[in-house]
Design a protein around this motif. Structure first.
Motif, short mmCIF file in Angstrom:
data_model
loop_
_atom_site.label_atom_id
_atom_site.label_comp_id
_atom_site.label_asym_id
_atom_site.label_seq_id
_atom_site.Cartn_x
_atom_site.Cartn_y
_atom_site.Cartn_z
N GLY A 142 25.42 -30.95 -22.68
CA GLY A 142 25.84 -32.34 -22.71
C GLY A 142 26.12 -32.93 -21.35
O GLY A 142 26.28 -34.15 -21.22
N GLY A 143 26.25 -32.09 -20.34
CA GLY A 143 26.42 -32.59 -18.98
C GLY A 143 27.85 -32.75 -18.52
O GLY A 143 28.08 -33.29 -17.44
N ALA A 144 28.85 -32.31 -19.28
CA ALA A 144 30.24 -32.41 -18.83
C ALA A 144 30.46 -31.52 -17.61
O ALA A 144 29.89 -30.42 -17.52
CB ALA A 144 31.19 -32.00 -19.95
N GLU A 145 31.24 -32.00 -16.68
CA GLU A 145 31.47 -31.23 -15.46
C GLU A 145 32.40 -30.05 -15.67
O GLU A 145 32.24 -29.00 -15.05
CB GLU A 145 32.05 -32.15 -14.38
N SER A 146 33.39 -30.20 -16.54
CA SER A 146 34.35 -29.12 -16.77
C SER A 146 34.96 -29.27 -18.14
O SER A 146 34.83 -30.30 -18.79
CB SER A 146 35.45 -29.14 -15.69
N LEU A 147 35.64 -28.21 -18.55
CA LEU A 147 36.32 -28.18 -19.84
C LEU A 147 37.81 -27.97 -19.62
O LEU A 147 38.23 -27.37 -18.62
CB LEU A 147 35.77 -27.06 -20.73
N VAL A 207 36.59 -10.73 -14.91
CA VAL A 207 35.55 -11.75 -15.06
C VAL A 207 36.17 -13.13 -14.86
O VAL A 207 37.08 -13.51 -15.60
CB VAL A 207 34.89 -11.67 -16.46
N GLY A 208 35.70 -13.86 -13.87
CA GLY A 208 36.21 -15.19 -13.59
C GLY A 208 35.32 -16.26 -14.21
O GLY A 208 34.09 -16.14 -14.22
N LEU A 209 35.93 -17.28 -14.73
CA LEU A 209 35.20 -18.39 -15.35
C LEU A 209 35.05 -19.49 -14.30
O LEU A 209 36.04 -20.03 -13.81
CB LEU A 209 35.95 -18.90 -16.57
N ALA A 210 33.78 -19.82 -13.95
CA ALA A 210 33.52 -20.82 -12.90
C ALA A 210 32.30 -21.64 -13.28
O ALA A 210 31.33 -21.12 -13.85
CB ALA A 210 33.30 -20.13 -11.55
N ALA A 211 32.34 -22.92 -12.94
CA ALA A 211 31.23 -23.83 -13.27
C ALA A 211 29.95 -23.40 -12.58
O ALA A 211 28.85 -23.62 -13.10
CB ALA A 211 31.60 -25.26 -12.89
N ASP A 212 30.05 -22.78 -11.38
CA ASP A 212 28.86 -22.33 -10.64
C ASP A 212 28.69 -20.82 -10.72
O ASP A 212 28.14 -20.20 -9.80
CB ASP A 212 28.95 -22.79 -9.19
N THR A 221 48.80 -25.49 -14.71
CA THR A 221 50.18 -25.97 -14.61
C THR A 221 50.69 -26.70 -15.85
O THR A 221 51.87 -27.02 -15.92
CB THR A 221 50.32 -26.91 -13.40
N ASP A 222 49.83 -26.96 -16.80
CA ASP A 222 50.25 -27.68 -18.02
C ASP A 222 50.69 -26.65 -19.07
O ASP A 222 49.88 -25.83 -19.50
CB ASP A 222 49.09 -28.51 -18.56
N PRO A 223 51.97 -26.68 -19.49
CA PRO A 223 52.43 -25.72 -20.50
C PRO A 223 51.64 -25.78 -21.80
O PRO A 223 51.51 -24.77 -22.49
CB PRO A 223 53.90 -26.12 -20.72
N ARG A 224 51.11 -26.95 -22.13
CA ARG A 224 50.32 -27.06 -23.37
C ARG A 224 49.04 -26.25 -23.28
O ARG A 224 48.59 -25.68 -24.28
CB ARG A 224 50.03 -28.53 -23.68
N ASN A 225 48.43 -26.21 -22.08
CA ASN A 225 47.25 -25.37 -21.90
C ASN A 225 47.61 -23.89 -22.05
O ASN A 225 46.85 -23.11 -22.65
CB ASN A 225 46.63 -25.61 -20.53
N LEU A 226 48.75 -23.50 -21.49
CA LEU A 226 49.20 -22.11 -21.65
C LEU A 226 49.40 -21.79 -23.12
O LEU A 226 48.96 -20.73 -23.60
CB LEU A 226 50.48 -21.89 -20.86
N GLY A 227 50.06 -22.69 -23.85
CA GLY A 227 50.27 -22.45 -25.28
C GLY A 227 48.97 -22.34 -26.05
O GLY A 227 48.83 -21.50 -26.95
N ALA A 228 47.99 -23.18 -25.69
CA ALA A 228 46.69 -23.13 -26.37
C ALA A 228 45.97 -21.81 -26.08
O ALA A 228 45.33 -21.23 -26.97
CB ALA A 228 45.82 -24.30 -25.92
N VAL A 229 46.08 -21.32 -24.84
CA VAL A 229 45.45 -20.04 -24.50
C VAL A 229 46.13 -18.89 -25.25
O VAL A 229 45.45 -17.99 -25.77
CB VAL A 229 45.51 -19.81 -22.97
N GLU A 275 41.57 -27.04 -14.49
CA GLU A 275 40.46 -27.92 -14.86
C GLU A 275 39.89 -28.63 -13.64
O GLU A 275 38.67 -28.82 -13.54
CB GLU A 275 40.95 -28.95 -15.88
N GLY A 276 40.74 -29.01 -12.70
CA GLY A 276 40.25 -29.75 -11.55
C GLY A 276 39.70 -28.87 -10.44
O GLY A 276 38.57 -29.07 -9.97
N LYS A 277 40.47 -27.84 -10.02
CA LYS A 277 40.09 -27.03 -8.87
C LYS A 277 39.37 -25.74 -9.23
O LYS A 277 38.76 -25.11 -8.37
CB LYS A 277 41.34 -26.71 -8.05
N GLY A 278 39.45 -25.30 -10.48
CA GLY A 278 38.83 -24.04 -10.85
C GLY A 278 39.58 -22.86 -10.26
O GLY A 278 40.80 -22.92 -10.03
#
Length: 313
Positions: free
Chosen positions: A290-295, A241-246, A173-181, A268-271
């Motif tokens: 490094g152990g980060a939960e998400s990117l 191909v879906g990107l998922a933490a699990d 939902t963040d337009p800045r993320n869309l622009g970065a992609v 980032e929050g719900k995947g």
């Protein structure tokens, strides 16, 4: 007396003319052509480069409908938007405005880009247009973005003799993320980005700015239903191909990234949403020692795009 008349007449005999050369010399070579047409000029080289890029990858827009127009308000935001090449139709300037450096730069940038109308308006009119926001005397009208249709992205790839290489965003939902992609897709040779029509970021001025101008050559398609759009891609022989933490696979192990592929990135929050996750052929994860939960969605998309581009290369 006759001699005196001859001296006072002022008439001259026949003389050799220049054949019109002097007159033609004064006429010059006509008006000076614009900078974009003068060979060797910086703007000419830039225009030539853009034309070549457009020939290599045609940008298909329109079938996915149009977004809504918006206003960029305030002196700094307006100047930044003009610097970053955000599309604009009209620059509104308040009457009797203090002509500081930012105002002068905004006017200069708008004039240099061309195609932007310059309108002077009284402060009450600008207040009405912006619903009372602090516009500081500058308002930039951004026209609606023309979205492509999801199938247009795959068709454009096939027309170029390439396997489709597409990113779909699920719940971003963040337009800045869309622009970065969009910027990453352009950098790694992708064919476009798909976003849902509802509850998702669109191509706003913020997205344009973050894309750093790459949105001008990388199409964004809008899907009425993202799950159905992904199913249509699968029927066309494109792996989803879906990107998922699990995820069951690591990105370095999935050979499918080297072929026709749609990479789906969730929020980032719900995947990934449940239906989209079930539609994917594979779910992959990015190993993070490094152990980060998400990117951040833009960062995660860039990592997977790099791996896919490496395999395709």
């Amino acid at each position: 007396m006759a001699a005196n008349n001859r001296r006072m007449s002022g008439k001259k005999g026949a003389q050799v003319g220049s054949g019109g050369q002097r007159r033609r010399g004064l006429e010059g070579k006509g008006p000076t052509p614009p900078a974009e047409m003068r060979k060797g000029h910086k703007k000419n080289r830039l225009a030539t480069s853009k034309a070549k890029q457009a020939q290599r990858r045609p940008v298909v827009r329109g079938r996915g409908g149009k977004g809504t127009s918006e206003m960029v308000v305030g002196r700094n935001p307006v100047v930044e938007a003009l610097r970053e090449g955000v599309p604009a139709s009209t620059l509104y300037v308040q009457q009797f405005i203090d002509n500081d450096e930012r105002v002068r730069e905004a006017l200069q940038l708008a004039a240099e880009r061309g195609g932007i109308n310059l309108m002077e308006a009284p402060r009450p009119e600008l207040d009405r247009m912006t619903n009372g926001l602090n516009h500081q005397g500058l308002v930039l009208q951004v026209p609606p973005y023309e979205y492509a249709h999801p199938e247009d992205l795959a068709n454009a790839a096939y027309d170029e003799g390439e396997d489709p290489f597409i990113v779909a965003l699920d719940g971003v939902t963040d337009p800045r993320n869309l622009g970065a992609v969009v910027r990453s897709v352009s950098a790694f040779g992708g064919h476009g980005v798909v976003v849902p029509e509802r509850r998702a970021a669109g191509m706003t001025a913020g997205a344009w700015k973050t894309s750093a101008g790459t949105a001008a050559r990388t199409p964004v398609a809008r899907a009425t239903n993202l799950t159905r759009a992904l199913e249509a891609y699968k029927k066309a022989g494109i792996v989803v191909v879906g990107l998922a933490a699990d995820g069951e696979h690591e990105i370095g192990d999935l050979e499918a990234l080297g072929g026709p592929v749609v990479i789906v990135v969730g929020s980032e929050g719900k995947g990934l949403s449940r239906l989209v996750g079930e539609t994917c052929d594979y779910r992959v994860r990015i190993p993070m020692p490094g152990g980060a939960e998400s990117l951040n969605a833009g960062v995660a998309a860039g990592i997977v795009l790099y791996e896919a581009a490496r395999r395709r290369g």
